[in-house]
Design a protein around this motif. Structure first.
Motif, short mmCIF file in Angstrom:
data_model
loop_
_atom_site.label_atom_id
_atom_site.label_comp_id
_atom_site.label_asym_id
_atom_site.label_seq_id
_atom_site.Cartn_x
_atom_site.Cartn_y
_atom_site.Cartn_z
N ARG A 1 0.18 -13.03 1.02
CA ARG A 1 0.14 -12.00 2.03
C ARG A 1 0.38 -12.64 3.50
NH1 ARG A 1 -1.34 -6.40 1.78
NH2 ARG A 1 -1.73 -5.88 -0.30
N GLU B 1 -7.66 -14.20 -5.75
CA GLU B 1 -8.13 -13.44 -4.64
C GLU B 1 -7.49 -14.11 -3.36
OE1 GLU B 1 -8.60 -10.27 -4.30
OE2 GLU B 1 -10.08 -9.64 -5.62
N CYS C 1 2.87 -8.76 -0.25
CA CYS C 1 2.52 -9.89 -0.94
C CYS C 1 3.67 -10.53 -1.76
CB CYS C 1 1.48 -9.51 -2.01
SG CYS C 1 0.67 -10.74 -2.73
N PHE D 1 -10.97 -11.00 3.71
CA PHE D 1 -10.60 -9.70 2.87
C PHE D 1 -10.29 -8.63 4.02
CE2 PHE D 1 -12.99 -11.75 -0.68
CZ PHE D 1 -12.01 -11.95 -1.36
N TRP E 1 -8.69 -7.74 -2.52
CA TRP E 1 -7.55 -7.39 -1.85
C TRP E 1 -6.83 -6.09 -2.80
CZ3 TRP E 1 -5.37 -8.85 2.65
CH2 TRP E 1 -5.87 -10.13 3.11
N GLU F 1 -4.33 -13.66 -0.73
CA GLU F 1 -4.23 -13.72 0.75
C GLU F 1 -3.25 -14.61 1.34
OE1 GLU F 1 -7.23 -15.94 3.92
OE2 GLU F 1 -8.19 -14.96 2.39
#
Length: 816
Positions: A107, A100, A793, A414, A466, A104
């Protein structure tokens, strides 16, 4: 102290890096009579013990622009002032320990490309290549930002102060501001006293800037201004010298709440722990100067234990310094910048949430330009002090919230993440009715709002990711109810400003782009424009009578919008009143909305009597209400305004009447997914003060034929030249990926911008995004003639593009 003047153009309160930056940038613009007062010594509050990390990438384009400006400024300050800033672009590595977190970071890397920041995604092996001392146990990957750096915080401040002095600023240490004089909405001057109490005086001034850091709340109170922030303890250790340790990048391991900085052959290990320790609940000691707080090894020990595993050399190195010093934090982890809503010449630059060094250069530049021009140089909505509501200055609220905000810097960011502390402060009249029916609440501006409704037996909480979160199907069902049948949701938190007086019509025609010279009962969709044609507010204006209008604004911007009206009131004879709490508002939307209202009211809801864009007073159950036939979800529907004392009865009446027709309670996530399908703009994301109303595709809402209004010349000019950019709606061709905002837009293979907002279009069957595409000199056909991809991403996903809404482009459903 005879060298202190009796009069100045501006007095800056606080000699940390922020105050010095504001003084530097004002003098750079040619300002004279700039006076900076520091209660003790320059940097003696929090600047002196900052870690000095200079990151380039922030959460939005403009915040990134300011961070990059800071780095460039610091690189050149030594040549200008002779004071070494220690600025070195050593780069930074952020390492993820979960998939996760890796999403992030990736992204963020995509966002960096959109914002023009050099970036590189790293595999675990490449993380090790960039930072040889890291233990890769559990590392899933990372990101490399080569232009990030580190610097000497105190010397940056001293260099800025020297630069300001060289251009004529007076920088005085050991002078405390003891009081602030004011008249109406203006500051007239400041009272000062010397540190030893031996001298005192008054400086008359045109403006004051509150750069008092963790004292900013207290200084604001002197002026009757709300500056919500609270000090927290911030810990780091510095090791003894480590043999063979050479210059290294900054390393961040956010999953372990830790950052590492090499400095002169030592390692500085700092922490942003999830449960912080607020400090100075009863005020900061008057003697505070270069002070340290008591050590708390037990609090820091879990961070250090993880760090010794992550960086094995730490286990062998001795600890040279265990440091605990205060930093100030705001309720939303964004700093405060700009003109205070309560006063017309009191400015704020404070509450920098441990990123003051990397922000100071850009923040000082932006504020100085704002003060020079009288308007924001670009969108600063993320940090504009007017986003803060009065209750957020409550000390107990700040104490509770600050426990969380420090740790949020390194928590997983998030989408849809809700604050956990200081909740339940503002509740609508329907709060307990909604809670009974399974509402899961989010918070915005202190308002508790139903974001989605849990099914029977489903946990009433967010499970963050995500990917598709646990409420995704709940929101989809609510979305379908509004599209296919009827949904009801609470809009009470939206701001309501009553504008009344003999000049109400003239005033609103000056403030608004649209023409509000309409009959009573008519609703006008409009924007408040600035002189550049940018959008300061996105509102509806309902004429209630000859001399009374109701302006409805987004929940968070009510104060900012009312302040804009107040500052542009001039000689108009009008009174502005916040009446938000006076009425509850329920929205009933969907093809069967009319059928439901006919069940609970004897009034006529037909197109003949109550067409789209009109309001009428009605009976509802045994009470009274006013219905506005407007929509933000793109369906037939009404917003029902109910006196607060009758709101509970109205809810029960509507809910009971809708049971046998499948009426569904809905939340804010549904509203956002429906509005983005319809291409409706979201203020603060899709439209801001720097987005020209023509570029935003909202020229239809501007009546250029009426007499003068704010922004008229700029709108006419942009209509003449054509838009420089166009707001485009995108739909991914793959139904799986999700969009949030800031994903890069790729046009014919080139990065050209980023999404201003994103959500899932449950009716259209894929994620939908909106964003500006530069198009100066191009036609609409040219824009649509290109091929588009969205970088999600790091993966380029094909997208369909449209300038008209992809859902119900002719608004036939709205007007049914």
């Amino acid at each position: 102290m005879s060298d202190l003047p009796n009069k100045a153009r501006v007095v800056i309160i606080g000699g940390g890096v922020i105050g010095c930056s504001v003084a530097y940038h004002l003098t750079k613009l040619g300002w004279q009579d700039v006076v900076l007062l520091e209660r003790k010594q320059l940097t003696s509050g929090t600047t002196w013990h900052a870690a000095g990390l200079i990151g380039q990438l922030r959460a939005s384009s403009n915040m990134t622009k300011l961070a990059r400006y800071s780095a460039e400024l610091y690189l050149g300050l030594e040549a200008e002032t002779g004071v070494a800033t220690g600025m070195r672009q050593v780069g930074s590595v952020s390492a993820a320990l979960t998939h996760e977190r890796l999403e992030e970071l990736y992204r963020n890397a995509a966002m960096a490309r959109a914002f023009g920041v050099p970036v590189e995604e790293l595999s675990p092996k490449e993380v090790k290549e960039r930072y040889e001392h890291i233990n890769l146990d559990g590392v899933t990957g990372g990101v490399w930002l080569p232009t990030d750096g580190q610097a000497d915080p105190a010397n940056i401040a001293l260099a800025l102060a020297k630069g300001a002095r060289q251009r004529g600023a007076l920088v005085k240490e050991r002078i405390k501001v003891a009081g602030i004089a004011k008249q109406g909405r203006r500051i007239t001057g400041v009272d000062w006293v010397s540190d030893d109490g031996g001298a005192q005086g008054h400086i008359e001034c045109d403006m004051v800037v509150n750069c008092a850091g963790m004292w900013g709340h207290e200084v604001g109170r002197m002026a009757g201004v709300n500056v919500p922030l609270h000090a927290c303890e911030h810990f780091y250790i510095v090791t003894e010298g480590i043999e063979g340790l050479t210059q290294m990048p900054v390393l961040r391991v956010p999953d372990e709440c830790a950052y590492y900085k090499e400095d002169a052959g030592k390692i500085l290990l700092g922490a942003f722990e999830p449960n912080a320790k607020p400090w100075a609940m009863n005020g900061i000691p008057d003697s505070f100067e270069f002070d340290q707080l008591p050590e708390d090894f037990d609090h820091f020990e879990p961070i250090l234990e993880a760090a010794c595993n992550r960086m094995p050399m730490l286990a062998e190195a001795g600890i040279h310094t265990f440091f605990n010093g205060p930093e100030s934090f705001t309720p939303d982890d964004a700093y405060h910048l700009g003109l205070a809503p309560e006063m017309d010449n009191f400015w704020v630059a404070a509450g920098f949430n441990s990123i003051g060094i990397q922000s100071a250069g850009g923040a000082g530049m932006a504020l100085a330009q704002w003060m020079e021009d009288g308007q924001k140089p670009f969108d600063l909505g993320d940090v504009d002090i007017s986003r803060m509501h009065p209750f957020q200055g409550n000390k107990h609220y700040l104490f509770e919230r600050s426990k969380e905000t420090l740790g949020l810097l390194y928590a997983d960011h998030f989408p849809y993440r809700q604050k956990a502390t200081a909740r339940g402060v503002r509740r609508t009249p329907f709060h307990y009715h909604l809670k009974e029916q399974g509402a899961v609440f989010g918070e915005i501006g202190g308002w508790e709002r139903a974001n989605w409704f849990a099914n029977a037996g489903q946990e009433r909480e967010y499970q963050y990711s995500w990917k598709r979160q646990n409420w995704f199907e709940n929101a989809a069902a609510e979305h379908r109810a509004v599209r296919e049948n009827a949904g009801m949701y609470d809009m009470s938190s939206f701001g309501k400003i009553r504008v009344e007086g003999p000049d109400a019509e003239k005033f609103l025609n000056y403030i608004c782009g649209a023409n509000v010279s309409v009959p009573a009962g008519k609703i006008v969709y409009t924007q408040f424009l600035n002189p550049r044609g940018g959008i300061e507010a996105d509102v509806t204006v309902t004429r209630l009578s000859e001399t009374v209008y109701l302006v409805v604004t987004p929940a968070v911007t009510r104060l900012a919008d009312q302040t804009w009206m107040m500052r542009n009131k001039g000689g108009f004879n009008v009174v502005l009143t916040d009446v938000t709490a006076g009425e509850g508002v329920l929205a009933v939307m969907g093809p069967n909305a009319r059928k439901l209202l006919q069940r609970v009211s004897p009034n006529d809801f037909s197109n003949e009597v109550n067409p789209f864009g009109t309001a009428q007073e009605i009976e509802l159950g045994m009470g009274l209400a006013r219905v506005h036939r407007v929509t933000y979800v793109g369906e037939l529907g009404w917003e029902i305004y109910i006196p607060a004392e009758m709101s509970g009865h109205a809810f029960e009446t509507l809910w009971e009447a809708g049971q046998d027709m499948g009426l569904k309670l809905c939340g804010m996530h549904m509203m956002d997914s429906c509005r983005i399908e319809k291409g409706f703009r979201h203020f603060g994301h899709d439209i801001t003060c720097e987005d020209n109303v023509i570029d935003a595709g909202l020229g239809f809402a501007v009546a250029t034929g009426k007499d003068d209004f704010i922004g008229k010349a700029a709108v006419l000019e942009r209509k003449e030249t054509g838009p420089k950019a166009r707001m485009v709606q995108f739909k991914l061709t793959d139904p799986e990926p999700l969009l949030f905002h800031n994903e890069p837009i790729i046009r014919d293979g080139k990065y050209v911008g980023y999404l201003s907002s994103g959500n899932y279009g449950h009716t259209l069957g894929a994620a939908i995004g909106m964003g500006y595409v530069p198009c100066e000199g191009e036609s609409a056909a040219d824009v649509l003639g290109s091929t588009y991809e969205i970088d999600v991403c790091g993966v380029k996903v094909k997208a369909e593009a449209a300038l008209k809404p992809m859902y119900d482009p002719k608004s036939e459903r709205v007007k049914a």
